[in-house]
Design a protein around this motif. Structure first.
Motif, mmCIF file in Angstrom:
data_model
loop_
_atom_site.group_PDB
_atom_site.id
_atom_site.type_symbol
_atom_site.label_atom_id
_atom_site.label_comp_id
_atom_site.label_asym_id
_atom_site.label_seq_id
_atom_site.Cartn_x
_atom_site.Cartn_y
_atom_site.Cartn_z
ATOM 1 N N VAL A 169 -3.796 -3.698 -7.596
ATOM 2 C CA VAL A 169 -2.963 -3.735 -6.393
ATOM 3 C C VAL A 169 -1.785 -4.671 -6.632
ATOM 4 C CG1 VAL A 169 -2.882 -4.361 -3.956
ATOM 5 C CG2 VAL A 169 -4.893 -3.203 -4.867
ATOM 6 N N ASP A 225 0.480 -1.897 -2.714
ATOM 7 C CA ASP A 225 0.346 -0.574 -3.332
ATOM 8 C C ASP A 225 -0.745 -0.586 -4.403
ATOM 9 O OD1 ASP A 225 2.381 0.508 -1.824
ATOM 10 O OD2 ASP A 225 3.899 0.386 -3.400
ATOM 11 N N PHE A 226 -1.559 0.463 -4.404
ATOM 12 C CA PHE A 226 -2.545 0.667 -5.472
ATOM 13 C C PHE A 226 -1.847 1.388 -6.611
ATOM 14 C CE2 PHE A 226 -5.973 3.415 -7.341
ATOM 15 C CZ PHE A 226 -6.680 2.386 -7.955
ATOM 16 N N LYS A 279 2.372 4.207 -8.441
ATOM 17 C CA LYS A 279 1.599 4.263 -7.201
ATOM 18 C C LYS A 279 0.807 5.561 -7.129
ATOM 19 C CE LYS A 279 2.191 3.994 -2.171
ATOM 20 N NZ LYS A 279 3.198 3.850 -1.077
ATOM 21 N N PRO A 298 -4.900 5.380 -3.067
ATOM 22 C CA PRO A 298 -5.780 4.212 -3.136
ATOM 23 C C PRO A 298 -7.258 4.532 -2.963
ATOM 24 C CG PRO A 298 -4.642 4.281 -1.024
ATOM 25 C CD PRO A 298 -4.032 5.365 -1.873
#
Length: 361
Positions: free
Chosen positions: A68, A83-84, A147, A150
């Motif tokens: 992350v 953001d993952f 990105k 998630p």
């Protein structure tokens, strides 16, 4: 303000790695700090430890990672805190001759973070493939962060950062495997297994897995191989020809990267077929082939760089396929280990017992 975290350091050629405290600076312009959630143990990390890449010790190892974004520097628009992301080692420049020609997956000027992470005494670290993710946090160029959804498992998603993407891309991008094609994959470790999975995803009709280890061949079946060949017990070229009506495979992928396996790939392909080299040779290796055979057999001899992937295009797509149940990335995670288990994972890698050990934080 800089942070102190734990990371896996290789101080000298051949020495066991160890966990040490490292200093991660605040991100500068175009940079990001990522809180690492998982990182796969790749053969490339072992090559770094053995001095097989370069001698810029000490190294901060690890590069197949997901995590992350914690913070970003000035001018960063690609990602934001929270953001993952999957980390990649080919952040494209957008300006080189490959990028300008619309082929950014061949970018000749990929970049990394400009600042260096250090040991407590100020010694600068060389991050593996410009990432250095066997660490609780790492500093990278923002372009190295892609990105993705998630909801994906970090342990599985991170493997797209190197080996699994290399294999999938060797089949789909470089080899351009199509519906109904016959494919042979020589070497069924993590990269070769991913090439098999990619071939199935692309709709190949016959997928032949070749290895000297029956355990890997069994895993290959689970990833999509329709036939297996133990090349200790049978001539790989003859076996592939027998399984393709005497012609040879449309695409043969060498996931080992030795002269012997490349010759097998070359002669196991059909006329006008394609050979893809994705296994990484060592500097001293030499290849000899009759030039008349190279001419007479036609087709294409290709090398696959990182699966010829474009992370911004390929990572989100593959994660979506994973979430849909169409790409089993979890199958590549043989075990999860703590940060101090990397040296033991290297030993298991030599034994052929794992596709991937994954450090989970």
């Amino acid at each position: 303000m800089s942070q102190q975290v734990q990371g896996v350091i290789a101080r000298a050629k051949g020495e066991p790695v160890r966990v040490e405290t490292i200093v991660v600076p605040d991100p500068g312009p175009g940079e990001a700090v990522v809180k690492v959630q998982a990182c796969g143990v790749c053969h490339t990390d072992l090559h770094y430890r053995e001095g097989g890449i370069n001698d810029e010790f000490p190294f901060l190892l690890g590069h197949e990672a997901a995590g992350v974004v914690e913070s970003v520097g000035e001018g960063v628009t690609e990602v934001a805190p929270g953001d993952f992301v999957i980390l990649n080692w080919r952040a494209v420049c957008g300006q080189c001759r490959a990028c300008r020609r619309g082929r950014p997956w061949y970018c000749f000027a990929t970049h990394n973070a400009k600042q260096r992470m250090t040991l407590l005494d100020g010694t600068e670290l060389s991050p593996a493939l410009g990432i250095g993710a066997f660490a609780e946090k790492t500093l990278v160029a923002a372009g190295q962060c892609t990105k993705v959804d998630p909801a994906a498992s970090p342990a599985a998603a991170g493997l797209l950062g190197c080996g699994v993407m290399a294999g999938l891309g060797a089949a789909i991008n470089t080899g351009a495997v199509g519906r109904g094609d016959s494919v042979a994959v020589i070497g069924c470790g993590g990269v070769g297994g991913a090439a098999i999975a990619g071939s199935r995803l692309a709709g190949a009709g016959r997928i032949i897995a070749v290895d000297i280890d029956d355990r890997k061949l069994e895993l290959a079946r689970g990833l999509g191989a329709t036939h297996t060949v133990n090349s200790r017990q049978a001539d790989a070229v003859e076996a592939i020809r027998e399984l393709t009506d005497g012609f040879g495979a449309d695409v043969v992928i060498d996931a080992v990267g030795r002269p012997e396996t490349y010759r097998q790939a070359f002669y196991a392909r059909d006329l006008a077929g394609t050979v893809v080299l994705v296994g990484v040779p060592t500097p001293e290796m030499q290849l000899e082939l009759p030039l008349l055979d190279v001419f007479g057999r036609g087709g294409a001899l290709k090398s696959s760089w990182y699966g010829d992937c474009l992370p911004s295009r390929d990572f989100p797509l593959l994660i979506d396929l994973y979430r849909q149940g169409r790409l089993d990335l979890d199958a590549f995670v043989t075990e999860t280990i703590p940060l101090d288990g990397v040296e033991q994972a290297f030993a298991r890698m030599h034994g052929g017992d794992v596709l991937r050990s994954v450090v989970v934080f």
